[in-house]
Design a protein around this motif. Structure first.
Motif, mmCIF file in Angstrom:
data_model
loop_
_atom_site.group_PDB
_atom_site.id
_atom_site.type_symbol
_atom_site.label_atom_id
_atom_site.label_comp_id
_atom_site.label_asym_id
_atom_site.label_seq_id
_atom_site.Cartn_x
_atom_site.Cartn_y
_atom_site.Cartn_z
ATOM 1 N N UNK A 195 0.826 -1.214 0.000
ATOM 2 C CA UNK A 195 0.000 0.000 0.000
ATOM 3 C C UNK A 195 0.858 1.260 0.000
ATOM 4 N N UNK A 196 1.860 1.314 0.872
ATOM 5 C CA UNK A 196 2.727 2.499 0.935
ATOM 6 C C UNK A 196 3.507 2.670 -0.360
ATOM 7 N N UNK A 197 3.999 1.572 -0.933
ATOM 8 C CA UNK A 197 4.711 1.649 -2.204
ATOM 9 C C UNK A 197 3.793 2.169 -3.300
ATOM 10 N N UNK A 198 2.535 1.732 -3.292
ATOM 11 C CA UNK A 198 1.571 2.240 -4.269
ATOM 12 C C UNK A 198 1.363 3.736 -4.123
ATOM 13 N N UNK A 199 1.308 4.208 -2.878
ATOM 14 C CA UNK A 199 1.164 5.640 -2.632
ATOM 15 C C UNK A 199 2.398 6.422 -3.075
ATOM 16 N N UNK A 200 3.561 5.838 -2.903
ATOM 17 C CA UNK A 200 4.797 6.490 -3.337
ATOM 18 C C UNK A 200 4.843 6.612 -4.862
ATOM 19 N N UNK A 243 -0.566 -2.464 -6.831
ATOM 20 C CA UNK A 243 0.029 -2.303 -5.511
ATOM 21 C C UNK A 243 -1.017 -1.931 -4.460
ATOM 22 N N UNK A 244 -1.874 -0.953 -4.777
ATOM 23 C CA UNK A 244 -2.873 -0.502 -3.815
ATOM 24 C C UNK A 244 -3.916 -1.585 -3.529
ATOM 25 N N UNK A 245 -4.428 -2.198 -4.588
ATOM 26 C CA UNK A 245 -5.428 -3.252 -4.401
ATOM 27 C C UNK A 245 -4.807 -4.456 -3.706
ATOM 28 N N UNK A 246 -3.560 -4.779 -4.085
ATOM 29 C CA UNK A 246 -2.866 -5.896 -3.438
ATOM 30 C C UNK A 246 -2.658 -5.646 -1.958
ATOM 31 N N UNK A 247 -2.296 -4.412 -1.613
ATOM 32 C CA UNK A 247 -2.097 -4.075 -0.206
ATOM 33 C C UNK A 247 -3.381 -4.183 0.589
ATOM 34 N N UNK A 248 -4.481 -3.648 0.041
ATOM 35 C CA UNK A 248 -5.774 -3.711 0.740
ATOM 36 C C UNK A 248 -6.245 -5.161 0.872
ATOM 37 N N UNK A 249 -6.113 -5.930 -0.212
ATOM 38 C CA UNK A 249 -6.549 -7.332 -0.186
ATOM 39 C C UNK A 249 -5.744 -8.139 0.835
#
Length: 523
Positions: A222-227, A242-248
């Motif tokens: 999630x943080x990497x997706x935000x970066x 990255x974001x969906x993977x982090x949330x999932x």
């Protein structure tokens, strides 16, 4: 006689012993170090690029490598501190942090500087939760929230201190002096750590390896997706993955923890209104603060032409209300409750960001100070109550994990704030600067549309037309900053209303948090 006995009890409850004061001092120095290290290198990036030939991508990872690793490991490090001893994990983290900080002193190639920051981030992940959990275990309930208030004030001001100190160092010496200072200060705190008491969970439970791996993966993705979002765009497949993977992965972590006999994190804690609303409040606080910092540092340097040191000093007044109110707000918790402090504080924070939209091309420093002070008052009102609610609604044996939750929410909020502010600012700037870009030669179009810094660099060599280009680009930047500030402010204001319903009122807060009302007259 009854009144005399009550007075004596009040004195005992309100007085800190020298040992407690020393523990608080060491803990605050340690958290200030790791928070300052997050921001310290921002002032040195131009010098590092010039001396080492680092690319923009490498410069980004010199800053973000530290934050990403820190966020990933916080919960695991907090749990290890509960199991093996919080002081011991603090000392281990300081050793790793010092070792990582020392690497660029000997090898200053870009890849080694990135490695240095990653190693330092590992060390910081062990230091940060240990500093708070040592305090919550070392202070009785009647004194705890005031100690947490001091810690919160220091943690909230650490980034500004890092910018100021690094600015001074860069003015006198090379950027290597920042790394030397971080390593030396870490070593001094390590020596001091031998003199404080340790604590740990007396009940030995198996380590939750699966939960640790899942939460580290979830936060990291999630943080990497935000970066990456401001660079690649929010709809880029890599960013979405990255974001969906982090949330999932976070959802999977929750299901695993609910079924675990010895979970890394009791996710049921988030059903507690004080705990859940406070964790959300901290995310919003740091989303707002770092989003505002991201915009104002650029505004000060690129629009008002401040030096890196001057821009850091310009942010310094914000630390005064944060520190003062962080110490005072624990006394207000039993009087007004978590709901009012949280909703009013968050609303003021949003108002401070909204006032950024009043800044113009010729604004003065006083104009900059007004949104900073308003935001700082809001931050000071709600930071300590949120941290106190988290640690007070977590079992004493799991204070390392509680401290890690407090820290993880800050890291996630910071990443979201910078990503949102950066994306909106960049998109709006590019749109408003486009008329000037259309009139430029082809090689200059992409840099000018990409950033104000690049536009000003090109304007310097553009002769008489350079001043017009510079002013036009600055106006476009201000338009982007205004749009980003207004968007963040609306998000924060809406969140303040939601938290006003979610956070518990005075009576329920008093049941959840240890009251210090008896100590108030002597505080």
């Amino acid at each position: 006689m009854g009144g005399f006995v009550t007075s004596k009890t009040e004195i005992e409850q309100s007085t800190w012993t020298p040992r407690q004061i020393w523990m608080l001092t060491v803990s605050c120095c340690a958290v200030a170090l790791v928070v300052a290290a997050m921001a310290a290198l921002n002032t040195a990036l131009p010098d590092i690029a010039r001396d080492t030939g680092a690319t923009q991508t490498q410069l980004t990872w010199i800053v973000d490598g530290y934050t990403l690793v820190l966020a990933c490991l916080l919960l695991a490090a907090g749990a290890l501190g509960d199991r093996y001893g919080r002081r011991e994990l603090l000392m281990f983290g300081l050793v790793v942090f010092a070792a990582g900080s020392a690497i660029p002193v000997f090898i200053d190639e870009p890849s080694w500087i990135i490695a240095s920051r990653v190693v330092s981030g590992v060390g910081a992940a062990f230091v940060m939760p240990a500093t708070l959990s040592l305090l919550t275990a070392g202070f009785p309930a009647t004194q705890r929230s005031r100690a947490v208030g001091v810690w919160s004030g220091v943690a909230g001001s650490g980034a500004i201190a890092g910018l100021v100190i690094s600015g001074f160092l860069i003015e006198k010496w090379s950027w290597h002096s920042i790394f030397i200072s971080l390593a030396v200060v870490s070593g001094l705190i390590l020596v001091a750590s031998f003199t404080i008491a340790s604590s740990k969970d007396e009940e030995t439970t198996p380590l939750d390896f699966l939960g640790t791996a899942l939460i580290a993966t979830a936060i990291g993705l999630f943080v990497l997706g935000m970066i990456e979002a401001p660079v690649r765009g929010w709809l880029n497949p890599v960013v979405l993955a990255l974001l969906i993977g982090g949330i999932a992965t976070g959802v999977v972590f929750s299901f695993v923890e609910l079924r675990s006999a010895h979970p890394l994190l009791d996710v049921g804690l988030f059903a507690n209104r004080a705990f859940g609303s406070s964790a959300t409040s901290l995310v919003l606080q740091f989303l707002a603060t770092f989003g505002m910092f991201f915009m104002l540092v650029q505004y000060l340097q690129l629009v008002l032409d401040y030096s890196p040191l001057q821009s850091a000093l310009a942010l310094l007044p914000m630390a005064v209300p944060v520190m003062a109110l962080s110490v005072v707000s624990p006394l207000l918790i039993p009087l007004v409750g978590l709901r009012i402090l949280t909703s009013v504080g968050i609303a003021l924070l949003g108002t401070g960001i909204a006032l950024v939209t009043r800044l113009e091309l010729g604004s003065s420093y006083v104009d900059v100070c007004i949104p900073l002070i308003v935001a700082a008052i809001g931050l000071g009102l709600c930071t300590t109550p949120a941290t106190a609610a988290i640690v007070s609604n977590t079992p004493d044996a799991k204070q390392g994990v509680a401290s890690a939750i407090n820290d993880v929410t800050r890291e996630i909020g910071s990443a979201i704030g910078v990503a949102l502010a950066g994306s909106i600012l960049a998109t709006t700037y590019a749109r408003h600067v486009q008329p000037a870009v259309d009139m430029l030669p082809e090689p200059a179009k992409e840099p000018v549309s990409g950033s104000l810094a690049a536009a000003l660099h090109i304007a310097e060599s553009a002769g008489s037309q350079g001043d017009q280009l510079a002013d036009f680009a600055r106006e476009a930047f201000i338009e982007g900053m205004n749009q980003a500030a207004l968007t963040l402010a609306v998000i924060i204001w809406v969140s303040a209303v939601i938290l006003g319903f979610w956070a518990p009122g005075r009576q329920k807060t008093a049941k959840a948090l240890p009251s210090e009302s008896t100590a108030a007259p002597l505080a």
